[in-house]
Design a protein around this motif. Structure first.
Motif, short mmCIF file in Angstrom:
data_model
loop_
_atom_site.label_atom_id
_atom_site.label_comp_id
_atom_site.label_asym_id
_atom_site.label_seq_id
_atom_site.Cartn_x
_atom_site.Cartn_y
_atom_site.Cartn_z
N VAL A 30 37.77 62.37 44.80
CA VAL A 30 37.02 61.81 43.67
C VAL A 30 37.91 60.89 42.84
O VAL A 30 37.52 59.77 42.51
CB VAL A 30 36.42 62.93 42.80
N LYS A 31 39.12 61.35 42.53
CA LYS A 31 40.05 60.52 41.74
C LYS A 31 40.38 59.22 42.46
O LYS A 31 40.44 58.15 41.85
CB LYS A 31 41.34 61.28 41.45
N GLY A 32 40.62 59.31 43.76
CA GLY A 32 40.94 58.11 44.54
C GLY A 32 39.79 57.13 44.58
O GLY A 32 39.98 55.91 44.46
N THR A 33 38.58 57.65 44.75
CA THR A 33 37.39 56.80 44.78
C THR A 33 37.17 56.11 43.44
O THR A 33 36.93 54.90 43.38
CB THR A 33 36.15 57.61 45.18
N LEU A 34 37.28 56.89 42.36
CA LEU A 34 37.10 56.31 41.03
C LEU A 34 38.17 55.27 40.73
O LEU A 34 37.89 54.23 40.11
CB LEU A 34 37.10 57.41 39.96
N ASP A 35 39.40 55.52 41.16
CA ASP A 35 40.48 54.57 40.94
C ASP A 35 40.23 53.28 41.72
O ASP A 35 40.48 52.18 41.21
CB ASP A 35 41.83 55.17 41.31
N SER A 36 39.74 53.40 42.93
CA SER A 36 39.44 52.21 43.73
C SER A 36 38.34 51.37 43.09
O SER A 36 38.43 50.14 43.05
CB SER A 36 39.01 52.61 45.15
N VAL A 37 37.33 52.03 42.56
CA VAL A 37 36.25 51.33 41.87
C VAL A 37 36.80 50.64 40.62
O VAL A 37 36.51 49.47 40.36
CB VAL A 37 35.09 52.29 41.52
N ALA A 38 37.60 51.37 39.84
CA ALA A 38 38.19 50.79 38.63
C ALA A 38 39.06 49.59 38.97
O ALA A 38 39.06 48.59 38.25
CB ALA A 38 38.99 51.84 37.87
N SER A 39 39.79 49.67 40.07
CA SER A 39 40.64 48.56 40.49
C SER A 39 39.81 47.33 40.84
O SER A 39 40.18 46.21 40.50
CB SER A 39 41.45 48.98 41.72
N ALA A 40 38.69 47.57 41.49
CA ALA A 40 37.84 46.45 41.92
C ALA A 40 37.16 45.75 40.75
O ALA A 40 36.97 44.54 40.78
CB ALA A 40 36.80 46.95 42.91
N VAL A 41 36.79 46.49 39.72
CA VAL A 41 36.05 45.89 38.61
C VAL A 41 36.94 45.38 37.48
O VAL A 41 36.51 44.57 36.68
CB VAL A 41 34.97 46.84 38.04
N GLN A 42 38.17 45.86 37.40
CA GLN A 42 39.08 45.43 36.34
C GLN A 42 39.67 44.07 36.70
O GLN A 42 40.28 43.92 37.76
CB GLN A 42 40.21 46.44 36.13
N PRO A 43 39.48 43.07 35.85
CA PRO A 43 40.06 41.75 36.13
C PRO A 43 41.57 41.82 36.30
O PRO A 43 42.25 42.57 35.61
CB PRO A 43 39.69 40.93 34.90
N GLN A 44 42.08 41.04 37.23
CA GLN A 44 43.51 41.04 37.54
C GLN A 44 44.36 40.77 36.30
O GLN A 44 45.39 41.40 36.11
CB GLN A 44 43.78 39.99 38.63
N GLN A 45 43.92 39.85 35.44
CA GLN A 45 44.72 39.50 34.26
C GLN A 45 44.77 40.61 33.23
O GLN A 45 45.61 40.58 32.33
CB GLN A 45 44.23 38.18 33.64
N GLU A 46 43.92 41.63 33.34
CA GLU A 46 43.94 42.74 32.40
C GLU A 46 44.75 43.93 32.90
O GLU A 46 44.86 44.94 32.21
CB GLU A 46 42.51 43.19 32.09
N LYS A 47 45.29 43.83 34.09
CA LYS A 47 46.07 44.93 34.66
C LYS A 47 47.53 44.81 34.25
O LYS A 47 48.07 43.73 34.09
CB LYS A 47 45.98 44.90 36.19
N SER A 48 48.17 45.98 34.12
CA SER A 48 49.60 45.98 33.88
C SER A 48 50.30 45.57 35.17
O SER A 48 49.73 45.64 36.26
CB SER A 48 50.08 47.36 33.44
N THR A 49 51.54 45.18 35.05
CA THR A 49 52.32 44.79 36.23
C THR A 49 52.40 45.95 37.21
O THR A 49 52.28 45.76 38.42
CB THR A 49 53.73 44.34 35.80
N THR A 50 52.57 47.15 36.69
CA THR A 50 52.64 48.34 37.55
C THR A 50 51.37 48.52 38.36
O THR A 50 51.41 48.79 39.56
CB THR A 50 52.89 49.60 36.69
N GLN A 51 50.21 48.35 37.73
CA GLN A 51 48.95 48.52 38.45
C GLN A 51 48.73 47.39 39.45
O GLN A 51 48.21 47.62 40.54
CB GLN A 51 47.77 48.60 37.48
N LYS A 52 49.14 46.17 39.11
CA LYS A 52 49.02 45.07 40.06
C LYS A 52 49.81 45.35 41.32
O LYS A 52 49.32 45.17 42.44
CB LYS A 52 49.51 43.76 39.43
N ILE A 53 51.04 45.80 41.14
CA ILE A 53 51.89 46.11 42.29
C ILE A 53 51.32 47.29 43.07
O ILE A 53 51.24 47.26 44.29
CB ILE A 53 53.34 46.38 41.83
N GLY A 54 50.91 48.34 42.35
CA GLY A 54 50.34 49.50 43.01
C GLY A 54 49.09 49.16 43.81
O GLY A 54 48.91 49.64 44.93
#
Length: 70
Positions: free
Chosen positions: A33-57
């Motif tokens: 569940v956590k992995g699925t929710l994180d994947s969805v959050a990654s897909a909908v969050q604009p790249q410019q709003e992500k931290s460098t750590t999340q972009k790399i991850g």
């Protein structure tokens, strides 16, 4: 820049290190569940709003269709 609703890289790593055979059904379901929710959050969050750590991850784990690190 906000990583709210995103799973931390250390949490992902801890989950990946422990084999599923050693996890309870509840732990396995929680990881799924956590992995699925994180994947969805990654897909909908604009790249410019992500931290460098999340972009790399996201680029390393393939959780993002836009792998641009800029």
């Amino acid at each position: 820049m906000s990583d709210i609703n995103r799973q931390s890289l250390s949490s992902k790593a801890a989950s990946a290190i422990k084999p599923d055979s050693e996890k309870s059904y509840v732990e396995q379901a929680s990881d799924y569940v956590k992995g699925t929710l994180d994947s969805v959050a990654s897909a909908v969050q604009p790249q410019q709003e992500k931290s460098t750590t999340q972009k790399i991850g996201d680029a390393v784990t393939g959780d993002n269709t836009n792998r641009n690190l800029a």
